[in-house]
Design an enzyme around this catalytic site. Structure first.
Site, short mmCIF file in Angstrom:
data_model
loop_
_atom_site.label_atom_id
_atom_site.label_comp_id
_atom_site.label_asym_id
_atom_site.label_seq_id
_atom_site.Cartn_x
_atom_site.Cartn_y
_atom_site.Cartn_z
N THR A 117 0.83 -1.20 0.00
CA THR A 117 0.00 0.00 0.00
C THR A 117 0.87 1.25 0.00
O THR A 117 0.62 2.20 -0.76
CB THR A 117 -0.92 0.00 1.24
OG1 THR A 117 -1.77 -1.15 1.17
CG2 THR A 117 -1.77 1.26 1.31
N SER A 128 4.94 -6.46 -2.39
CA SER A 128 4.72 -6.62 -0.95
C SER A 128 5.15 -8.03 -0.55
O SER A 128 4.71 -9.01 -1.13
CB SER A 128 3.24 -6.42 -0.64
OG SER A 128 3.00 -6.69 0.72
N GLN A 152 0.23 -8.60 -6.54
CA GLN A 152 -0.34 -9.94 -6.68
C GLN A 152 0.48 -10.80 -7.66
O GLN A 152 0.43 -12.02 -7.59
CB GLN A 152 -1.79 -9.81 -7.16
CG GLN A 152 -2.77 -10.84 -6.67
CD GLN A 152 -2.76 -11.12 -5.17
OE1 GLN A 152 -2.42 -12.22 -4.77
NE2 GLN A 152 -3.14 -10.17 -4.34
N CYS A 199 -9.54 -6.86 2.02
CA CYS A 199 -9.65 -5.51 2.57
C CYS A 199 -11.08 -5.00 2.55
O CYS A 199 -11.43 -4.08 3.27
CB CYS A 199 -8.78 -4.56 1.77
SG CYS A 199 -7.28 -5.33 1.22
N HIS A 253 4.57 -10.01 2.01
CA HIS A 253 3.70 -11.03 2.61
C HIS A 253 2.82 -11.75 1.59
O HIS A 253 2.13 -12.70 1.93
CB HIS A 253 2.86 -10.44 3.75
CG HIS A 253 1.67 -9.61 3.35
ND1 HIS A 253 0.40 -10.13 3.32
CD2 HIS A 253 1.56 -8.32 2.97
CE1 HIS A 253 -0.45 -9.17 2.96
NE2 HIS A 253 0.23 -8.06 2.73
C1 LIG Z 1 -2.31 -7.00 -1.03
C2 LIG Z 1 -2.33 -6.02 -2.13
C3 LIG Z 1 -1.93 -4.69 -1.92
C4 LIG Z 1 -1.59 -4.16 -0.57
O1 LIG Z 1 -0.37 -4.67 -0.06
P1 LIG Z 1 -0.12 -4.57 1.52
O2 LIG Z 1 1.31 -4.96 1.68
O3 LIG Z 1 -1.05 -5.54 2.15
O4 LIG Z 1 -0.37 -3.17 1.92
C5 LIG Z 1 -1.92 -3.83 -3.00
N1 LIG Z 1 -2.25 -4.25 -4.23
C6 LIG Z 1 -2.63 -5.51 -4.48
C7 LIG Z 1 -2.97 -5.92 -5.88
C8 LIG Z 1 -2.68 -6.45 -3.45
O5 LIG Z 1 -3.06 -7.70 -3.69
#
Ligand SMILES: *Cc1c(COP(=O)(O)O)cnc(C)c1O
Length: 396
Positions: free
Chosen positions: A77, A207, A187, A333, A209
């Site tokens: 994010t 990201s 993703q 979310c 995680h």
């Molecule tokens: C999970 C996700 C985010 C946000 O990432 P975080 O590390 O959880 O803030 C943004 N964009 C997409 C496409 C996601 O799947």
């Protein structure tokens, strides 16, 4: 192999993934032993700075980027926010204009950021439509470009329906027009190629995680020469682009997770895709009035998403939970909000159909037994829920 229902069957890898034990192992030294601040000049600090630099190089290797083009952030994010606001403000300050092009199926980290720029900061935006599969047409990008367009931001792969966007093509168009191109690759990370040159991207968000790394660790790739204002000011960390003491442990964890993901990627994808296809085929075969959402072939290897008519998504999730299966209805979310998914709505699904969405996203730990268990349980759950629904009229 039996299924461990206490542990549960985890089919929500688009929401988050378990941290790989090898990633935990790699991070451990940086809390107690190698705890220095990378900005400190003595040995302990230099050791942390070196660890951070090595980490940056390892990540740059996978992205085919220069290490100086990697900015460590606190999450996907934040990376999206920094990319969009950072480029938009810098471009406007240079007199380039105030128009942004994005799509109508972005993650809220992108969509809400662009909306805020429009509502509060005087920018203008075009939210491109998508087809029934959630795909953006590059021709629409060309049509939307204006002389005052300062940024194009289109996601790499969709988190709700798995559709992979034609970003190489969109990036080529952006470059021809001299417009910076950002992609939210959160993703796609750990599943698709992240070669920023082959993809024609100027900024790319990841990201940790989402690929078996820690939560709260992200990165933004920014191509040299792309104007970017810092959104977090303070110290001179990250070449003045993101202030704040670096989280060395998490950066190391992210690099380790990324390397693990891109070692033997094809093999992992092949295995996960076989399970996904077994799941999709089974669901479509055993359950009436179900539609696969997202593109049938241009989709993430781990993503199976559906709309199940005459059933509420939440009701399915609760019933699945009682049988030890963890799934989601659209994105994690927005699961607490009752409004239908903006992604499915943009794809042309009416609200009452969009409410019956079910997303099952697989991971490297899932087994065939688990998929077969889901295929046993899900049809029962759905026919029970439909039996209680006044809307459902089974075919005579
Ligand atoms: C999970 C996700 C985010 C946000 O990432 P975080 O590390 O959880 O803030 C943004 N964009 C997409 C496409 C996601 O799947």
């Amino acid at each position: 192999m039996a299924i461990d229902l206490d542990k549960g069957v985890y089919l929500d890898h688009a929401a988050t993934t378990p941290v790989d034990p090898r990633v935990v192992e790699a991070m451990l030294p940086f809390w107690t032993g190698r705890y220095g601040n990378p900005s400190s000049i003595y040995r302990l600090g230099r050791d942390a700075a070196k660890a951070l630099n090595d980490t940056r190089e390892r990540i740059a290797g996978i992205l085919q980027a220069d290490p100086s083009e990697i900015i460590f952030t606190s999450c996907g994010t934040e990376s999206d926010n920094l990319a969009i606001r950072g480029v938009a403000f810098a471009q406007r300050a240079r007199g380039k204009g105030n128009h942004i092009i994005t799509s109508s199926v972005e993650h809220h980290a992108v969509g809400h950021t662009v909306e805020q720029l429009v509502k509060r900061f005087g920018f203008e935006a075009t939210f491109l439509p998508v087809d029934h599969y959630g795909m953006v047409d590059p021709e629409e990008v060309i049509r939307a470009i204006r002389p005052d367009t300062v940024l194009i931001t289109i996601m790499y792969a969709n988190n709700e329906v798995g559709t992979i966007q034609p970003i190489t093509e969109i990036g080529r168009i952006a470059r021809e027009h001299g417009i910076p191109f950002h992609t939210d690759a959160v993703q796609a990370g750990g599943a698709l190629s992240l070669d920023v040159n082959a993809l024609n991207v100027d900024l790319l968000s990841l990201s940790a995680h989402k690929f078996y790394g820690p939560k709260g660790a992200g990165l933004l790739y920014v191509r040299k020469g792309i104007p970017l204002w810092p959104m977090q000011t303070g110290g001179s960390q990250e070449r003045n682009r993101r202030a704040g003491t670096e989280n060395v442990a998490f950066a190391v964890g992210m690099a380790t997770a990324l390397e693990l993901a891109y070692t033997g990627l094809e093999e992992t994808n092949r295995r996960v895709m076989a399970l996904r296809d077994r799941l999709i085929a089974g669901v479509l075969e055993r359950i009436p009035a179900v539609e696969l959402t997202g593109h049938p072939t241009q989709r993430l290897p781990n993503s199976a998403s559906f709309v199940v008519k005459y059933v509420e998504g939440e009701a399915m999730l609760l019933s699945l939970d009682m049988r030890g299966i963890f799934a989601s209805s659209g994105s994690a979310c927005t699961s607490m909000s009752l409004s239908p998914s903006h992604v499915l709505t943009a794809m042309g699904f009416p609200p009452e159909i969009a409410h019956g969405s079910l997303r099952l996203t697989l991971g490297k730990g899932n087994t065939e037994e688990e998929i077969d268990y889901v295929l046993d349980v899900l049809p029962e759950i759905i026919s029970r829920l439909r039996a209680m629904s006044p809307l459902y009229q089974p075919a005579a």
